[in-house]
Each structure stands twice: as C-alpha cells, then as structure tokens.
Write a protein that holds these residues in place. Sequence first.
Motif, short mmCIF file in Angstrom:
data_model
loop_
_atom_site.label_atom_id
_atom_site.label_comp_id
_atom_site.label_asym_id
_atom_site.label_seq_id
_atom_site.Cartn_x
_atom_site.Cartn_y
_atom_site.Cartn_z
N PRO B 124 -49.84 47.04 -105.43
CA PRO B 124 -48.48 46.91 -104.91
C PRO B 124 -48.08 45.49 -104.51
CG PRO B 124 -49.47 48.91 -104.04
CD PRO B 124 -50.56 48.17 -104.79
N SER B 125 -49.03 44.70 -104.05
CA SER B 125 -48.68 43.34 -103.62
C SER B 125 -48.02 42.55 -104.74
CB SER B 125 -49.93 42.60 -103.13
OG SER B 125 -50.90 42.53 -104.16
N ALA B 126 -48.43 42.81 -105.99
CA ALA B 126 -47.88 42.07 -107.12
C ALA B 126 -46.42 42.44 -107.39
CB ALA B 126 -48.72 42.32 -108.38
N GLN B 127 -46.01 43.62 -106.92
CA GLN B 127 -44.61 44.02 -107.10
C GLN B 127 -43.73 43.60 -105.95
OE1 GLN B 127 -43.51 47.99 -108.72
NE2 GLN B 127 -45.64 48.47 -108.27
N TYR B 128 -44.22 43.79 -104.75
CA TYR B 128 -43.33 43.72 -103.59
C TYR B 128 -43.48 42.45 -102.77
CZ TYR B 128 -43.26 48.54 -105.06
OH TYR B 128 -43.18 49.68 -105.82
N ASP B 240 -56.04 49.80 -91.03
CA ASP B 240 -54.84 50.64 -90.93
C ASP B 240 -53.70 50.21 -91.85
OD1 ASP B 240 -53.89 48.43 -89.59
OD2 ASP B 240 -53.67 49.43 -87.65
N HIS B 241 -53.94 49.23 -92.72
CA HIS B 241 -52.95 48.84 -93.72
C HIS B 241 -53.61 47.81 -94.62
CE1 HIS B 241 -52.69 45.54 -90.88
NE2 HIS B 241 -52.21 44.80 -91.86
N SER B 242 -52.93 47.46 -95.70
CA SER B 242 -53.34 46.31 -96.50
C SER B 242 -52.27 45.22 -96.42
CB SER B 242 -53.56 46.73 -97.96
OG SER B 242 -53.77 45.59 -98.77
N LEU B 243 -51.03 45.59 -96.75
CA LEU B 243 -49.95 44.61 -96.83
C LEU B 243 -49.23 44.48 -95.50
CD1 LEU B 243 -48.70 45.77 -100.34
CD2 LEU B 243 -50.34 43.97 -99.77
N ILE B 244 -48.73 43.30 -95.22
CA ILE B 244 -48.23 43.00 -93.88
C ILE B 244 -47.05 43.87 -93.50
CG2 ILE B 244 -46.59 41.14 -94.43
CD1 ILE B 244 -49.28 40.92 -91.67
N SER B 370 -55.69 43.37 -91.57
CA SER B 370 -55.77 44.73 -92.09
C SER B 370 -56.96 45.52 -91.57
CB SER B 370 -55.87 44.69 -93.62
OG SER B 370 -54.95 43.79 -94.17
N SER B 371 -58.09 44.85 -91.46
CA SER B 371 -59.34 45.55 -91.12
C SER B 371 -60.06 44.77 -90.04
CB SER B 371 -60.25 45.62 -92.36
OG SER B 371 -60.57 44.31 -92.80
N THR B 372 -60.79 45.51 -89.20
CA THR B 372 -61.67 44.83 -88.26
C THR B 372 -63.00 45.58 -88.18
OG1 THR B 372 -60.92 46.02 -86.28
CG2 THR B 372 -59.80 43.95 -86.80
N GLY B 373 -64.03 44.79 -87.89
CA GLY B 373 -65.32 45.34 -87.51
C GLY B 373 -65.70 44.63 -86.22
N THR B 374 -66.11 45.41 -85.23
CA THR B 374 -66.56 44.82 -83.97
C THR B 374 -68.00 45.25 -83.73
OG1 THR B 374 -64.32 45.06 -83.09
CG2 THR B 374 -66.06 44.53 -81.52
N ILE B 375 -68.86 44.28 -83.43
CA ILE B 375 -70.22 44.63 -83.02
C ILE B 375 -70.54 43.94 -81.69
CG2 ILE B 375 -71.16 45.17 -85.31
CD1 ILE B 375 -72.34 42.36 -85.44
N ILE B 376 -71.37 44.61 -80.92
CA ILE B 376 -71.87 44.05 -79.66
C ILE B 376 -73.35 43.77 -79.87
CG2 ILE B 376 -72.10 44.36 -77.18
CD1 ILE B 376 -69.18 44.63 -78.16
#
Lengths: 138, 380
Positions: B124-128, B240-244, B370-376
């Motif tokens: 979709p990024s290539a279209q919108y 929770d998403h890819s595109l802004i 878009s994504s996060t990983g948290t480690i302690i």
Amino acid sequence: MADYKLPLPTKQPESDFYWEKAQAHELWLRKCNTCGDAYFYPRDICPKCYSNDVSWIQASGKGTLHAYSIVERGPIPPFRDAVPYVAALIDLDEGPRMPTNLVGVEFDDEHIKIGMAVEVTFDEVTDEVTLPKFKPAS
Amino acid sequence: MANLSKTAAIVGVAESDEIGIVPGKSALMMHMEAARNALADAALTKDDVDGFFTAGYWNYDVAEFLGIKPTYTDSTSVGGSSFVIHVAHAIAAINAGYCEVALITHGQMGRSARAPYGRDPNLPSAQYDSPYGIIGPPVNYAMAASRYMHQYGEERTRQALAEIAVSTRKWAQMNPKAMMRDPMTFDDYHNSRWIARPFHLLDCCLVTDAGAAVVVTSAERAKTLPKAPVYVLGAAEHHDHSLIHQMPDLTVTPAAITGPAALAMAGVTHKDIDLTMIYDSFTYTVLATLESLGFCGPGEGPDFLANQRSAPGGDWPLNTSGGGLSYTHPGMYGIFLIVEAVRQLRGETGERQLKDPKLSLVNGTGGLLSSTGTIILGVD
C-alpha cells in the motif's frame, strides 16, 4: 506529461476503483455496511469487523489538517528537485485519515496550521493517474 | 502464561570489526564479523549455535553465508525493533527446548551498499504514500512530531528535542566507536539545516555501515561461561500499524504496551532502571517513546528531559553509546541498543561507564513508529 518523474502508484485489484474515481475528480472511500466504519485505504473486507459487506461511498472531500511536514530535502532523487513540498495527513469528515500533499498555500507555519479546514483537489499527473491532493478550504 | 523472567541470559555481544563508513564490506560480511566477534565474547563457537535469528535478509541467505545450520530459525522482521524482539523469542525457544544457544545477527550497509534496498511496489505504501513524497523515515516521523508540537507546545517540544540531541552527543564523545564525536552546542542544533520540518539535520540519526550480533543461552549454561550473565528479566513486543496514516495516535508508540508489560514481567518499576536505551532514529522517537514507556505522562517529556538530565552526570542516563544520532545507525539499529546495555551492565564501557548499573531498559522501535520490543536486562 511524459516527463513526469515522481513515483506513480502500482494500483491493486482492491484499489482500481479508487483510482478510476480519482481520474474523474472524485474521492471515494470504502464503508462497512455491518459495523458502519468508513476506512482508508481500500480493502474488500472491513479491517475492523471482517465483514464482506462493504460499499464504496463518495467522500465530501472535506477535512482538517492533522499533521504535516514541509519537506526541504527530498527523500529519493526525483523528489530532490521537487522540494519544498508539504507532506500532510488529512482527517476526512467521514472519519478516515489519509496521506497527501497540501497545495495552493504558502509553505510556512503562518499559512499552514494543524486543524485548518481543507478540501480535495485533483492533480492529473499523467494520462493514467490523477492524485487527490488537498488545499485550504475555500 | 509462564513467567520466563531470568531463565535466559545474554552472554555475547559485539559489533562488526569496523562500523561507520566501511565501503570495503558487504552487509553479509558485517553479519559474519559480528557473529564471530559475539561468539568469541561469549566464549562459544559457531558449532554451539542451534538457534538462528535475523531480520532484513531471509534467514537461510544469512545462515548459509555464516556457515550455520540451525535447528531453530526465527525471521521476525519488523524493522529496527526486530532484534530486541528476537531476544524475547529466544528466551521462549530456549525454555521450550527448541534451542539452547541463540545467535541474533544484523548487518547493513546503510551508506555504502552497492545496490539500493527497496520496498515491494505491490504494498500500500507505493500507492498512497510514495506518490506524495511520503517516503522514508524523516518525512513520516516529522509529521508525527508536528502533531506532538501542536498538542503540547512548539517551544517546549523544540527544547526537548534539542536536549536529546545535545546529551546524546556528549555520550558519543566518550565512545571511540561513535561516528560523530565533535562537541554539539544547543546553537549547533538549532542552526542545523532543515531536512523535513520540524526536523533539523541534528534531529535525524546517522546513516552508517555496521553489523552487530547477540548470543542468548539458558541461565544454567550462562553460569558456565566466563563473563557474568546479563539476564533477560522482562520482554514484550507489539506492533499496531505500518504506515503513518494508520497509526492510532501520532504521539503514542507501541511502547505504551511493551514498556509496562516488560517491566511487569521483570517485577521492577521505572525508578529501578539505571540505564535507559531508547531507539533514537530521531530525537522525536525518544520523546514519544519515553512517554509511552511510562517514564512520565503524555506531554510531560519536555519537563522530564529538562536541564540535560539524560547527559553524562545526569540522573537519567540515556543512550550512553551515543545512540543512532551520534554513534551509528545502519538502518535497523535496535541490536546496538542491546550491545551497549550489556556492556554497561558488565562494566565494560570505559570512560562512559555508569557506576555499578544493575538494570537496563532497552526499547527498540521499527518502521514508522510501527513496532516496539522492550526488554529489561539485569545483572546480579
């Protein structure tokens, strides 16, 4: 228009209608008949409730500016020559948010204000592609 | 859900032999050097590796180049957060018995690759997005930052972004591997040229060539190795998403889910954290993320960061390597956060070493917030 150098959309089966309507200077959205959600970008199944019962609706073309950036350095070569331009996110009156360019306005923070009313305008960039863009509401 | 806190440990970390501007290497050589160096750091060999984790390239392309034939493979690929999430997956796999020694590798020639990286034009990024010049991180993140400024005040936001850029450079000045080690004043920040407003050049991360690798094994096996184990106490992931334009709230990242979840798994609170490592693709990434992680409330970041408390000598040390802003950023930087956290917890960072840190929070961010990983991570 053969010399248009900026990226063109690779249309997909679920979005051919959207681009056809853009060529006719109309902005259309998908709307779910089950949950009532209007959404961008087009998908044949509602991403909120997974209903197959989805329609196309013509958007009013009116909305407000949600966020923007005046781009001073183009991210890829063809845009290096296109700066400055305004990347913008529009909250459409029907609900969905969509990306676009803000045009027909002076590119400075005095004339561009988040929350300002905007309306769609259509940029016929090639014979095959018309891009919906937005300008300050008249 | 079983609590896997402290059941596995990071036992090896390393960069590739050189990082920065390294035109004489390929991305796969960066993977290979980093893998060799991290295994040496762990006092393990290639033949000990049975679990293989990477992102960007397909796993078998990288593993073949590295001469590794794993019996467990994980190609979770969610941008710069991938490698932090690989740690989360490694501890699960180790506990399930699917592997015992997990090798996580990264390599990218962000600056010197001989052919460009590309996105699938069918997405979709290539279209919108692309037709509008909404391409690449700066434009996208800049729009998110504009929204934060609108909601919470332009001047105080600007000051917060400057605090981050300046404090991060101070740390980089103490890291011999950092690419940008010249002093940076607040004036330097404010006077740097525009890239995509509201971002100045000095709001943006570097673009470098680099590789890194991390070795994870069970707590039991870790105790048999020469270096002190750095235990994984908490881990969480979310996207929770890819595109802004699909991001639910441009001022809240997925760290709002992963921060509290990782801390809860570790059984610790924000106040217990001695070192915070937050992916700094942009100054704004740090501002939005620290709020999302819960170090302060929404819109309170500028007050939280005031007066260089994230700088050397401050009471909230942040990104002590010099971060993506001043140390290195080849494209998917998240693994380098882990490298620095482990070295700090082991006391291996020389001039910039914190005094006896016990706990570090590491938050990787991928894509367009878009994504996060948290480690302690923690040491005894």
